[in-house]
Structure formats: structure tokens, C-alpha cells
Write a protein that holds these residues in place. Structure first.
Motif, PDB file in Angstrom:
ATOM      1  N   ALA A   1       0.828  -1.209   0.000  1.00  0.00           N
ATOM      2  CA  ALA A   1       0.000   0.000   0.000  1.00  0.00           C
ATOM      3  C   ALA A   1       0.863   1.259   0.000  1.00  0.00           C
ATOM      4  O   ALA A   1       0.559   2.236  -0.692  1.00  0.00           O
ATOM      5  CB  ALA A   1      -0.932  -0.009   1.213  1.00  0.00           C
ATOM      6  N   ARG A   2       1.953   1.236   0.759  1.00  0.00           N
ATOM      7  CA  ARG A   2       2.842   2.392   0.793  1.00  0.00           C
ATOM      8  C   ARG A   2       3.453   2.655  -0.584  1.00  0.00           C
ATOM      9  O   ARG A   2       3.534   3.799  -1.042  1.00  0.00           O
ATOM     10  CB  ARG A   2       3.940   2.171   1.842  1.00  0.00           C
ATOM     11  CG  ARG A   2       4.886   3.360   2.005  1.00  0.00           C
ATOM     12  CD  ARG A   2       5.731   3.239   3.265  1.00  0.00           C
ATOM     13  NE  ARG A   2       6.403   1.967   3.368  1.00  0.00           N
ATOM     14  CZ  ARG A   2       6.069   1.005   4.239  1.00  0.00           C
ATOM     15  NH1 ARG A   2       5.078   1.194   5.091  1.00  0.00           N
ATOM     16  NH2 ARG A   2       6.741  -0.129   4.276  1.00  0.00           N
ATOM     17  N   ALA A   3       3.844   1.574  -1.276  1.00  0.00           N
ATOM     18  CA  ALA A   3       4.414   1.733  -2.611  1.00  0.00           C
ATOM     19  C   ALA A   3       3.395   2.304  -3.590  1.00  0.00           C
ATOM     20  O   ALA A   3       3.751   3.043  -4.511  1.00  0.00           O
ATOM     21  CB  ALA A   3       4.937   0.390  -3.121  1.00  0.00           C
ATOM     22  N   GLU A   4       2.121   1.974  -3.363  1.00  0.00           N
ATOM     23  CA  GLU A   4       1.052   2.465  -4.232  1.00  0.00           C
ATOM     24  C   GLU A   4       0.492   3.812  -3.768  1.00  0.00           C
ATOM     25  O   GLU A   4      -0.410   4.355  -4.415  1.00  0.00           O
ATOM     26  CB  GLU A   4      -0.091   1.440  -4.287  1.00  0.00           C
ATOM     27  CG  GLU A   4       0.283   0.101  -4.897  1.00  0.00           C
ATOM     28  CD  GLU A   4       0.560   0.203  -6.385  1.00  0.00           C
ATOM     29  OE1 GLU A   4       0.022   1.139  -7.023  1.00  0.00           O
ATOM     30  OE2 GLU A   4       1.305  -0.643  -6.911  1.00  0.00           O
ATOM     31  N   ARG A   5       1.030   4.319  -2.662  1.00  0.00           N
ATOM     32  CA  ARG A   5       0.511   5.555  -2.059  1.00  0.00           C
ATOM     33  C   ARG A   5      -0.997   5.438  -1.791  1.00  0.00           C
ATOM     34  O   ARG A   5      -1.784   6.309  -2.098  1.00  0.00           O
ATOM     35  CB  ARG A   5       0.814   6.766  -2.943  1.00  0.00           C
ATOM     36  CG  ARG A   5       2.307   7.042  -3.135  1.00  0.00           C
ATOM     37  CD  ARG A   5       2.976   7.335  -1.790  1.00  0.00           C
ATOM     38  NE  ARG A   5       4.369   7.726  -1.930  1.00  0.00           N
ATOM     39  CZ  ARG A   5       5.423   6.897  -1.808  1.00  0.00           C
ATOM     40  NH1 ARG A   5       5.212   5.598  -1.588  1.00  0.00           N
ATOM     41  NH2 ARG A   5       6.643   7.341  -1.904  1.00  0.00           N
ATOM     42  N   TYR A   6      -1.342   4.295  -1.172  1.00  0.00           N
ATOM     43  CA  TYR A   6      -2.744   3.999  -0.888  1.00  0.00           C
ATOM     44  C   TYR A   6      -2.931   3.810   0.614  1.00  0.00           C
ATOM     45  O   TYR A   6      -2.206   3.030   1.238  1.00  0.00           O
ATOM     46  CB  TYR A   6      -3.180   2.724  -1.624  1.00  0.00           C
ATOM     47  CG  TYR A   6      -4.647   2.421  -1.458  1.00  0.00           C
ATOM     48  CD1 TYR A   6      -5.596   3.085  -2.225  1.00  0.00           C
ATOM     49  CD2 TYR A   6      -5.080   1.506  -0.508  1.00  0.00           C
ATOM     50  CE1 TYR A   6      -6.939   2.825  -2.059  1.00  0.00           C
ATOM     51  CE2 TYR A   6      -6.422   1.243  -0.324  1.00  0.00           C
ATOM     52  CZ  TYR A   6      -7.348   1.908  -1.102  1.00  0.00           C
ATOM     53  OH  TYR A   6      -8.682   1.657  -0.932  1.00  0.00           O
ATOM     54  N   PRO A   7      -3.894   4.495   1.225  1.00  0.00           N
ATOM     55  CA  PRO A   7      -4.074   4.393   2.683  1.00  0.00           C
ATOM     56  C   PRO A   7      -4.798   3.111   3.087  1.00  0.00           C
ATOM     57  O   PRO A   7      -5.787   2.719   2.467  1.00  0.00           O
ATOM     58  CB  PRO A   7      -4.921   5.627   3.014  1.00  0.00           C
ATOM     59  CG  PRO A   7      -5.726   5.862   1.772  1.00  0.00           C
ATOM     60  CD  PRO A   7      -4.836   5.477   0.616  1.00  0.00           C
ATOM     61  N   VAL A   8      -4.310   2.469   4.134  1.00  0.00           N
ATOM     62  CA  VAL A   8      -4.975   1.275   4.679  1.00  0.00           C
ATOM     63  C   VAL A   8      -5.068   1.417   6.205  1.00  0.00           C
ATOM     64  O   VAL A   8      -4.498   0.628   6.962  1.00  0.00           O
ATOM     65  CB  VAL A   8      -4.228  -0.012   4.284  1.00  0.00           C
ATOM     66  CG1 VAL A   8      -4.482  -0.366   2.832  1.00  0.00           C
ATOM     67  CG2 VAL A   8      -2.723   0.100   4.551  1.00  0.00           C
ATOM     68  N   PRO A   9      -5.820   2.401   6.692  1.00  0.00           N
ATOM     69  CA  PRO A   9      -5.833   2.653   8.139  1.00  0.00           C
ATOM     70  C   PRO A   9      -6.430   1.522   8.966  1.00  0.00           C
ATOM     71  O   PRO A   9      -5.994   1.290  10.099  1.00  0.00           O
ATOM     72  CB  PRO A   9      -6.661   3.941   8.258  1.00  0.00           C
ATOM     73  CG  PRO A   9      -7.481   3.993   7.004  1.00  0.00           C
ATOM     74  CD  PRO A   9      -6.630   3.385   5.954  1.00  0.00           C
ATOM     75  N   LEU A  10      -7.420   0.822   8.443  1.00  0.00           N
ATOM     76  CA  LEU A  10      -8.014  -0.276   9.208  1.00  0.00           C
ATOM     77  C   LEU A  10      -7.025  -1.429   9.337  1.00  0.00           C
ATOM     78  O   LEU A  10      -6.871  -2.022  10.412  1.00  0.00           O
ATOM     79  CB  LEU A  10      -9.310  -0.753   8.554  1.00  0.00           C
ATOM     80  CG  LEU A  10     -10.430   0.285   8.444  1.00  0.00           C
ATOM     81  CD1 LEU A  10     -11.675  -0.345   7.820  1.00  0.00           C
ATOM     82  CD2 LEU A  10     -10.770   0.856   9.818  1.00  0.00           C
ATOM     83  N   ALA A  11      -6.342  -1.748   8.249  1.00  0.00           N
ATOM     84  CA  ALA A  11      -5.329  -2.804   8.300  1.00  0.00           C
ATOM     85  C   ALA A  11      -4.186  -2.407   9.223  1.00  0.00           C
ATOM     86  O   ALA A  11      -3.640  -3.236   9.956  1.00  0.00           O
ATOM     87  CB  ALA A  11      -4.807  -3.103   6.898  1.00  0.00           C
ATOM     88  N   ALA A  12      -3.811  -1.123   9.207  1.00  0.00           N
ATOM     89  CA  ALA A  12      -2.736  -0.645  10.063  1.00  0.00           C
ATOM     90  C   ALA A  12      -3.100  -0.787  11.534  1.00  0.00           C
ATOM     91  O   ALA A  12      -2.271  -1.198  12.367  1.00  0.00           O
ATOM     92  CB  ALA A  12      -2.400   0.803   9.731  1.00  0.00           C
ATOM     93  N   ALA A  13      -4.339  -0.457  11.871  1.00  0.00           N
ATOM     94  CA  ALA A  13      -4.780  -0.595  13.266  1.00  0.00           C
ATOM     95  C   ALA A  13      -4.793  -2.063  13.685  1.00  0.00           C
ATOM     96  O   ALA A  13      -4.371  -2.411  14.798  1.00  0.00           O
ATOM     97  CB  ALA A  13      -6.163   0.025  13.429  1.00  0.00           C
TER      98      ALA A  13
END
Length: 309
Positions: free
Chosen positions: A257-269
Motif C-alpha cells: 500500500a505504501r508503494a502504491e501511495r494507498y491508505p490502509v488505516p483499518l489494516a494498520a490498526a
């Protein structure tokens, strides 16, 4: 599947005899394939030997004379070691044979491994799996696969022995890995959410068995809720799928996701809860152990915990 296809048999090497790999190897034995297995664990090797499969002394030994190598390890690093490490399968595999990779890994890693095998005309099938140990044991997995049509055609009878659903997702390795990461994204969040909700239910003084019965008949249910909450109710955290699996998989997801500049806040939590659980010494326990982390943080009592092994 035609009668001729159902009768087709292969020499299959299975590398990695954990809960998933053992079940897959045993399914292949039941279907009449000639199976030789390898795992670093002597216990795992002995367990497979009892099914009638042959046991090898190294991955390379297992791959000798095999037309198909099925690799059921944890990640790309282990897959790389199986292929190219000391005693690896790469030098032993014949041109035209097929390497089936079932580890969860980044799509870029699947492409890299495929390219290296292509140097010797070895076919690579990017084939992550889902379904858990019970479905592996019964030959009822879901396989998310991508690779050349030739690779698919050569191993279709092998896939049919271990899975009831085989998705052909495309001709390029990496597509299967990408779809598996979407599955792990959702699965990791759903398990963490189920644990969070059940500990909150306990905090509110609710009967957890009743909550489970109600939710599994309601819109808030998920496959992971239905599958993992019984572990909490039974206090049984013996690992069917460990906390460390989601530390790994959600970590890969965050990198993608970071490489794609895409946010994944639920997965991060969710990842933070798996990390906290692993940091508390429960990394090798069942992933429902996230509930124990929530309970420790909130002073909640859960059903008595059986010894994890």
C-alpha cells in the motif's frame, strides 16, 4: 472433470508439512498420487510417512524425479531457500516440470521467483491458498492461482486433489499473490474486529455464548467471527493460524500500500494489535489471542485459557 483427467497421477514433492502442507500432501496420497515430502521437523516427517507417502532428506531429494513440486511454506524467504538454498529443489527439477508456490508473498517476489525458474524452463504457478487446516485435510481448499496456461494444464489434476475451488486469475505470476493479499487484508481486520467486539461484550457483562449465537444469525457476522470466536469461548488458543502469520501478512500489505501511495488505516490498526499480541509472548498462539490482548488492556476476564502448544 473427465474420467481420463480424474485418473491422471503424478510424482509430487511436497515441501513444508505444517498444518496446511500436511493436509495437502495427505489429500494427494488419498487421490493416488505418488507423494514424497520434506519438512525440517522430524515429527512432521513421521506423521506424513504414516499416510503412505515417502520421506526425503532434503527439498532437493524430494524433487528428484518429481514432475510437480508443491511448496507450502510461510513466506518468500522460505520459498527462496527451498528453491535455491543448500539442498534446494532448483538444480533437481527437470525442464518442463512445475513449481507450485503456495506461500503468501508480495507480487514482486512471485514475479522474481518465476523469472529465475524460467532460466531453466521450469514452470511457476503462483498459487496461494485459503481455507484453513480443516479444508486442507479434506482436499477442499480455495486456490488463487496465476501462471501460464501450460502450467495450469500440467497440474490441474494435482490442484483438483487439494482444492474444490481453483481460480485461474491470469497468465502472469503475481496476480495470485495480489488476490491473496486482498484476502489477508480482510481476514486480518475481521479477526481483530471479532476479538475487539467479544471483549467489549464481556466488558458489558454479556454472556459470550449468547452473543456468539446472536451475531452469527445477524448482519454483523463474518466467516472469521464464526470461525475464531469459538476459540475464545473455549479458551483454546492452540495455533491453527498463528498471530505471527498476520504480523507478516499485514506487514506485506502495508509495504504494498505504501508503494502504491494507498491508505490502509483499518489494516494498520489491526496490525498494531497483532504486534502487541506477539510482543506479549503470544506470537505462536492462535490469532484469536488478540482477544487476550484486549482483555489485558481492559481488565476483562475471558473463559479460562487452555495450554497453547
Amino acid at each position: 472433470m473427465s474420467a481420463d483427467e480424474s485418473a491422471e497421477k503424478s510424482n509430487v514433492a511436497v515441501i513444508g508439512l505444517g498444518s496446511m502442507g500436511f493436509g495437502m500432501a495427505n489429500s494427494l496420497v488419498r487421490c493416488g498420487h505418488s507423494v514424497v515430502g520434506y519438512d525440517p521437523s522430524a515429527t512432521a516427517r513421521e506423521k506424513l510417512a504414516a499416510t503412505g507417502a515417502r520421506i526425503a532428506t532434503s527439498p532437493g531429494d524430494a524433487a528428484t524425479n518429481a514432475s510437480v513440486v508443491l511448496c507450502v511454506v510461510v513466506n518468500s524467504a522460505q520459498t527462496d531457500a527451498v528453491l535455491f538454498g543448500d539442498g534446494g529443489v532448483f538444480p533437481m527439477m527437470a525442464p518442463g516440470s512445475v513449481f507450485i508456490s503456495s506461500a503468501t508473498m508480495a507480487p514482486t517476489e512471485a514475479k522474481r521467483l518465476s523469472s529465475r525458474l524460467a532460466e531453466r524452463d521450469i514452470l511457476y504457478l503462483d498459487a496461494p491458498i485459503s481455507g484453513g487446516a480443516a479444508k486442507a485435510a479434506s482436499g477442499a481448499l480455495t486456490i488463487m492461482a496465476s501462471g501460464s496456461p501450460i502450467a495450469f494444464d500440467q497440474v490441474r489434476h494435482v490442484l483438483d486433489a487439494i482444492a474444490t475451488k481453483v481460480y485461474r486469475l491470469g497468465d502472469e505470476p503475481g496476480i495470485g499473490a495480489s488476490v491473496k493479499m486482498i484476502n489477508q487484508h480482510l481476514a486480518g481486520i475481521h479477526i481483530a474486529a471479532a476479538c475487539e467486539a467479544m471483549v467489549l461484550a464481556s466488558k458489558l457483562g454479556l454472556d459470550l455464548s449468547t452473543v456468539y449465537e446472536v451475531i452469527t444469525a445477524s448482519a454483523g457476522n463474518s466467516w472469521m467471527f464464526e470461525n475464531r470466536v469459538p476459540h475464545i469461548l473455549d479458551g483454546d488458543y492452540r495455533p491453527l493460524s498463528s498471530v505471527e502469520i498476520f504480523v507478516k501478512d499485514l506487514g506485506i500489505l502495508e509495504d504494498i500500500a505504501r508503494a502504491e501511495r494507498y491508505p490502509v488505516p483499518l489494516a494498520a490498526a489491526a496490525l498494531q494489535m497483532y504486534l502487541a499480541t506477539a510482543g506479549a509472548g503470544m506470537g505462536r498462539d492462535d490469532d484469536a489471542s488478540v482477544a487476550r490482548t484486549y482483555a489485558a488492556l481492559s481488565g476483562v476476564s475471558l473463559p479460562s485459557t487452555k495450554a497453547a502448544s
